[in-house]
Design a protein around this motif. Structure first.
Motif, short mmCIF file in Angstrom:
data_model
loop_
_atom_site.label_atom_id
_atom_site.label_comp_id
_atom_site.label_asym_id
_atom_site.label_seq_id
_atom_site.Cartn_x
_atom_site.Cartn_y
_atom_site.Cartn_z
N LYS A 71 9.46 10.29 -46.30
CA LYS A 71 10.20 9.92 -45.09
C LYS A 71 10.64 8.47 -44.99
O LYS A 71 11.34 8.09 -44.07
N VAL A 72 10.21 7.63 -45.95
CA VAL A 72 10.45 6.19 -45.83
C VAL A 72 11.21 5.65 -47.03
O VAL A 72 10.98 6.06 -48.17
N GLY A 73 12.14 4.73 -46.77
CA GLY A 73 12.85 4.03 -47.83
C GLY A 73 12.55 2.54 -47.75
O GLY A 73 12.21 2.03 -46.68
N ARG A 82 18.91 3.48 -54.40
CA ARG A 82 17.59 4.09 -54.57
C ARG A 82 16.91 4.30 -53.21
O ARG A 82 16.26 5.33 -52.98
N ALA A 83 17.07 3.34 -52.31
CA ALA A 83 16.41 3.44 -51.00
C ALA A 83 16.90 4.64 -50.20
O ALA A 83 16.14 5.25 -49.45
N PRO A 109 15.77 8.98 -46.34
CA PRO A 109 14.63 8.60 -45.51
C PRO A 109 14.93 8.69 -44.03
O PRO A 109 16.09 8.52 -43.62
N GLU A 110 13.91 8.95 -43.24
CA GLU A 110 14.07 8.92 -41.78
C GLU A 110 14.09 7.49 -41.28
O GLU A 110 14.70 7.17 -40.27
N ILE A 111 13.39 6.61 -42.01
CA ILE A 111 13.34 5.20 -41.63
C ILE A 111 13.37 4.35 -42.90
O ILE A 111 12.77 4.71 -43.90
N LEU A 112 14.12 3.25 -42.84
CA LEU A 112 14.23 2.37 -43.99
C LEU A 112 13.76 0.97 -43.59
O LEU A 112 14.21 0.42 -42.59
N ILE A 130 14.81 -4.29 -40.29
CA ILE A 130 15.06 -5.39 -41.23
C ILE A 130 14.21 -6.60 -40.85
O ILE A 130 14.23 -7.04 -39.70
N VAL A 131 13.46 -7.11 -41.82
CA VAL A 131 12.78 -8.40 -41.66
C VAL A 131 13.70 -9.45 -42.25
O VAL A 131 14.14 -9.31 -43.40
N THR A 132 14.04 -10.47 -41.47
CA THR A 132 14.98 -11.47 -41.97
C THR A 132 14.81 -12.81 -41.26
O THR A 132 14.36 -12.86 -40.11
#
Length: 226
Positions: free
Chosen positions: A87-89, A155-156, A161-164, A198-200
Protein backbone atom coordinates in the motif's frame (compact mmCIF):
# COMPACT_ATOMS: atom_id res chain seq x y z
CA UNK A 1 -13.41 11.99 3.57
CA UNK A 2 -11.72 8.94 5.09
CA UNK A 3 -8.41 9.38 6.89
CA UNK A 4 -5.47 7.45 5.41
CA UNK A 5 -3.03 8.48 8.16
CA UNK A 6 -3.82 9.32 11.76
CA UNK A 7 -1.07 10.23 14.23
CA UNK A 8 -1.77 10.69 17.94
CA UNK A 9 0.47 11.77 20.82
CA UNK A 10 3.63 10.61 19.06
CA UNK A 11 6.94 10.71 20.89
CA UNK A 12 10.36 9.54 19.71
CA UNK A 13 13.77 9.79 21.36
CA UNK A 14 17.22 8.33 20.76
CA UNK A 15 19.97 7.47 23.21
CA UNK A 16 23.26 9.23 22.64
CA UNK A 17 25.78 7.88 25.12
CA UNK A 18 24.26 8.47 28.54
CA UNK A 19 21.96 11.20 27.22
CA UNK A 20 18.45 10.81 25.82
CA UNK A 21 17.67 13.03 22.88
CA UNK A 22 13.97 13.69 22.28
CA UNK A 23 13.47 14.12 18.53
CA UNK A 24 9.66 14.35 18.40
CA UNK A 25 6.99 14.99 21.01
CA UNK A 26 3.27 15.75 21.21
CA UNK A 27 2.77 15.08 17.50
CA UNK A 28 -0.90 14.98 16.46
CA UNK A 29 -2.27 15.26 12.90
CA UNK A 30 -4.19 13.33 10.27
CA UNK A 31 -4.26 13.19 6.48
CA UNK A 32 -7.25 12.56 4.21
CA UNK A 33 -7.25 10.04 1.39
CA UNK A 34 -5.92 11.60 -1.85
CA UNK A 35 -4.66 14.70 -0.01
CA UNK A 36 -1.26 16.24 -0.82
CA UNK A 37 0.59 17.15 2.35
CA UNK A 38 3.99 18.70 3.08
CA UNK A 39 6.09 18.43 6.24
CA UNK A 40 8.53 21.34 6.48
CA UNK A 41 11.02 22.62 9.03
CA UNK A 42 14.69 23.42 9.53
CA UNK A 43 17.37 20.74 9.45
CA UNK A 44 17.22 18.63 12.61
CA UNK A 45 13.56 19.44 13.32
CA UNK A 46 12.52 15.77 13.08
CA UNK A 47 11.01 15.72 9.57
CA UNK A 48 12.66 12.53 8.30
CA UNK A 49 12.17 10.78 11.65
CA UNK A 50 8.45 11.60 11.49
CA UNK A 51 8.21 10.28 7.93
CA UNK A 52 9.91 7.02 8.95
CA UNK A 53 7.50 6.53 11.85
CA UNK A 54 4.42 7.26 9.71
CA UNK A 55 5.59 4.74 7.10
CA UNK A 56 6.28 2.06 9.72
CA UNK A 57 10.04 2.06 9.02
CA UNK A 58 10.71 2.82 12.67
CA UNK A 59 8.81 2.54 15.95
CA UNK A 60 7.80 5.39 18.26
CA UNK A 61 8.44 5.45 22.02
CA UNK A 62 4.76 6.16 22.59
CA UNK A 63 1.64 7.25 20.72
CA UNK A 64 -0.50 5.75 17.96
CA UNK A 65 -0.23 5.66 14.18
CA UNK A 66 -2.96 4.34 11.92
CA UNK A 67 -1.89 3.88 8.29
CA UNK A 68 -4.31 2.75 5.55
CA UNK A 69 -6.81 1.68 8.22
CA UNK A 70 -4.28 -0.45 10.13
CA UNK A 71 -2.82 0.39 13.54
CA UNK A 72 0.95 0.11 13.16
CA UNK A 73 1.42 -0.51 16.89
CA UNK A 74 -0.36 -3.87 16.48
CA UNK A 75 2.02 -5.12 13.76
CA UNK A 76 5.39 -6.83 13.97
CA UNK A 77 8.23 -5.94 11.60
CA UNK A 78 7.24 -8.49 8.93
CA UNK A 79 3.61 -7.36 8.98
CA UNK A 80 4.66 -3.72 8.64
CA UNK A 81 6.88 -4.66 5.67
CA UNK A 82 3.93 -6.44 4.04
CA UNK A 83 1.70 -3.38 4.53
CA UNK A 84 4.36 -1.14 2.94
CA UNK A 85 4.81 -3.55 0.04
CA UNK A 86 1.09 -3.54 -0.73
CA UNK A 87 0.00 0.00 0.00
CA UNK A 88 2.96 2.38 0.31
CA UNK A 89 5.36 3.98 -2.18
CA UNK A 90 8.65 5.78 -1.44
CA UNK A 91 10.83 8.37 -3.13
CA UNK A 92 14.15 9.17 -1.43
CA UNK A 93 16.65 12.01 -1.81
CA UNK A 94 19.41 9.61 -2.88
CA UNK A 95 17.25 7.68 -5.44
CA UNK A 96 18.09 4.23 -3.96
CA UNK A 97 18.21 2.48 -7.32
CA UNK A 98 19.96 -0.89 -7.57
CA UNK A 99 23.17 -0.16 -9.56
CA UNK A 100 23.38 -3.60 -11.20
CA UNK A 101 19.85 -3.37 -12.64
CA UNK A 102 18.73 -1.39 -15.69
CA UNK A 103 16.14 1.37 -15.41
CA UNK A 104 13.43 -1.05 -16.54
CA UNK A 105 14.55 -3.75 -14.12
CA UNK A 106 14.60 -1.26 -11.23
CA UNK A 107 10.92 -0.50 -11.90
CA UNK A 108 9.77 -4.00 -12.83
CA UNK A 109 11.56 -6.14 -10.22
CA UNK A 110 9.37 -5.05 -7.24
CA UNK A 111 6.33 -6.10 -9.30
CA UNK A 112 7.94 -9.38 -10.35
CA UNK A 113 8.69 -10.18 -6.70
CA UNK A 114 4.97 -9.83 -6.05
CA UNK A 115 4.21 -12.27 -8.87
CA UNK A 116 2.81 -9.69 -11.29
CA UNK A 117 2.94 -11.19 -14.81
CA UNK A 118 2.64 -7.71 -16.38
CA UNK A 119 5.65 -6.33 -14.50
CA UNK A 120 7.73 -5.50 -17.60
CA UNK A 121 4.75 -4.00 -19.47
CA UNK A 122 3.83 -1.79 -16.49
CA UNK A 123 7.48 -0.82 -16.03
CA UNK A 124 7.78 0.27 -19.67
CA UNK A 125 4.53 2.27 -19.50
CA UNK A 126 5.69 4.12 -16.39
CA UNK A 127 9.13 4.89 -17.79
CA UNK A 128 7.51 6.28 -20.95
CA UNK A 129 5.26 8.39 -18.71
CA UNK A 130 8.24 9.92 -16.92
CA UNK A 131 9.99 10.64 -20.23
CA UNK A 132 12.48 7.76 -20.21
CA UNK A 133 11.09 5.62 -23.02
CA UNK A 134 14.55 5.56 -24.62
CA UNK A 135 16.38 4.61 -21.41
CA UNK A 136 14.99 1.13 -20.60
CA UNK A 137 18.39 -0.59 -20.82
CA UNK A 138 20.49 2.11 -19.17
CA UNK A 139 22.04 1.45 -15.77
CA UNK A 140 21.82 4.11 -13.00
CA UNK A 141 25.49 5.08 -13.59
CA UNK A 142 24.57 5.94 -17.19
CA UNK A 143 21.76 8.27 -16.13
CA UNK A 144 21.85 11.84 -14.82
CA UNK A 145 20.58 12.62 -11.31
CA UNK A 146 17.28 13.88 -12.70
CA UNK A 147 16.85 10.75 -14.81
CA UNK A 148 17.62 8.52 -11.82
CA UNK A 149 14.99 10.32 -9.76
CA UNK A 150 12.48 9.84 -12.58
CA UNK A 151 13.22 6.09 -12.55
CA UNK A 152 12.64 6.22 -8.78
CA UNK A 153 9.29 7.98 -9.37
CA UNK A 154 8.24 5.29 -11.86
CA UNK A 155 9.20 2.62 -9.32
CA UNK A 156 7.31 4.41 -6.54
CA UNK A 157 4.06 4.34 -8.52
CA UNK A 158 4.49 0.81 -9.91
CA UNK A 159 2.49 -0.92 -7.15
CA UNK A 160 -0.29 1.71 -7.32
CA UNK A 161 0.29 2.78 -3.70
CA UNK A 162 -2.50 4.25 -1.60
CA UNK A 163 0.02 6.64 -0.04
CA UNK A 164 3.41 7.83 -1.24
CA UNK A 165 6.10 9.22 1.07
CA UNK A 166 8.72 11.46 -0.57
CA UNK A 167 11.74 12.44 1.53
CA UNK A 168 13.47 15.55 0.09
CA UNK A 169 12.81 14.33 -3.49
CA UNK A 170 14.69 17.30 -4.99
CA UNK A 171 17.48 17.42 -2.39
CA UNK A 172 20.19 16.09 -4.73
CA UNK A 173 19.05 17.91 -7.86
CA UNK A 174 19.78 21.35 -9.31
CA UNK A 175 16.91 23.84 -9.24
CA UNK A 176 15.73 23.39 -12.83
CA UNK A 177 15.85 19.56 -12.69
CA UNK A 178 14.18 19.64 -9.27
CA UNK A 179 11.25 21.65 -10.63
CA UNK A 180 10.74 19.16 -13.47
CA UNK A 181 10.78 16.22 -11.04
CA UNK A 182 8.29 17.99 -8.74
CA UNK A 183 5.90 18.73 -11.63
CA UNK A 184 6.14 15.08 -12.67
CA UNK A 185 5.53 13.87 -9.12
CA UNK A 186 2.44 16.08 -8.72
CA UNK A 187 1.14 15.05 -12.17
CA UNK A 188 1.61 11.30 -11.57
CA UNK A 189 0.05 11.68 -8.16
CA UNK A 190 -3.03 13.46 -9.51
CA UNK A 191 -3.42 10.86 -12.24
CA UNK A 192 -3.24 7.91 -9.85
CA UNK A 193 -5.23 9.47 -6.97
CA UNK A 194 -2.51 8.61 -4.45
CA UNK A 195 -2.15 10.42 -1.13
CA UNK A 196 1.17 12.29 -1.20
CA UNK A 197 3.28 13.18 1.85
CA UNK A 198 6.41 15.19 1.09
CA UNK A 199 9.19 16.03 3.54
CA UNK A 200 11.01 19.08 2.22
CA UNK A 201 12.94 22.21 3.15
CA UNK A 202 11.84 23.69 -0.20
CA UNK A 203 8.94 26.04 0.56
CA UNK A 204 8.14 26.45 -3.14
CA UNK A 205 7.57 22.69 -3.36
CA UNK A 206 5.52 22.71 -0.14
CA UNK A 207 3.25 25.42 -1.60
CA UNK A 208 2.21 22.98 -4.36
CA UNK A 209 0.52 20.74 -1.78
CA UNK A 210 -2.89 21.26 -0.16
CA UNK A 211 -1.70 21.44 3.45
CA UNK A 212 1.58 22.17 5.24
CA UNK A 213 2.72 20.94 8.64
CA UNK A 214 5.56 22.99 10.11
CA UNK A 215 7.95 21.36 12.59
CA UNK A 216 10.48 23.02 14.86
CA UNK A 217 12.51 21.37 17.59
CA UNK A 218 10.45 18.18 17.32
CA UNK A 219 7.11 19.89 17.88
CA UNK A 220 4.38 21.05 15.51
CA UNK A 221 4.35 24.83 15.12
CA UNK A 222 1.31 24.88 12.84
CA UNK A 223 -0.71 22.95 10.29
CA UNK A 224 -2.31 25.10 7.62
CA UNK A 225 -4.06 24.88 4.28
CA UNK A 226 -2.24 26.30 1.27
Amino acid sequence: MAKILNVQNLKKSYSSGSKKLTVLQDINFDIDEKETFAIVGPSGSGKTTLLGLCAGLDEADSGDIELCGTRLNDLNEDQRALLRNRKVGFVFQDFQLIPTLTALENVAVPLELRGDKDAVKIGKELLVKVGLGDRFDHYPSQLSGGEQQRVALARAFCNKPEILFADEPTGNLDEETGKKVVDLLIELNKESGTTLVIVTHDLELAQKTQRILRLKGGRILETRKV
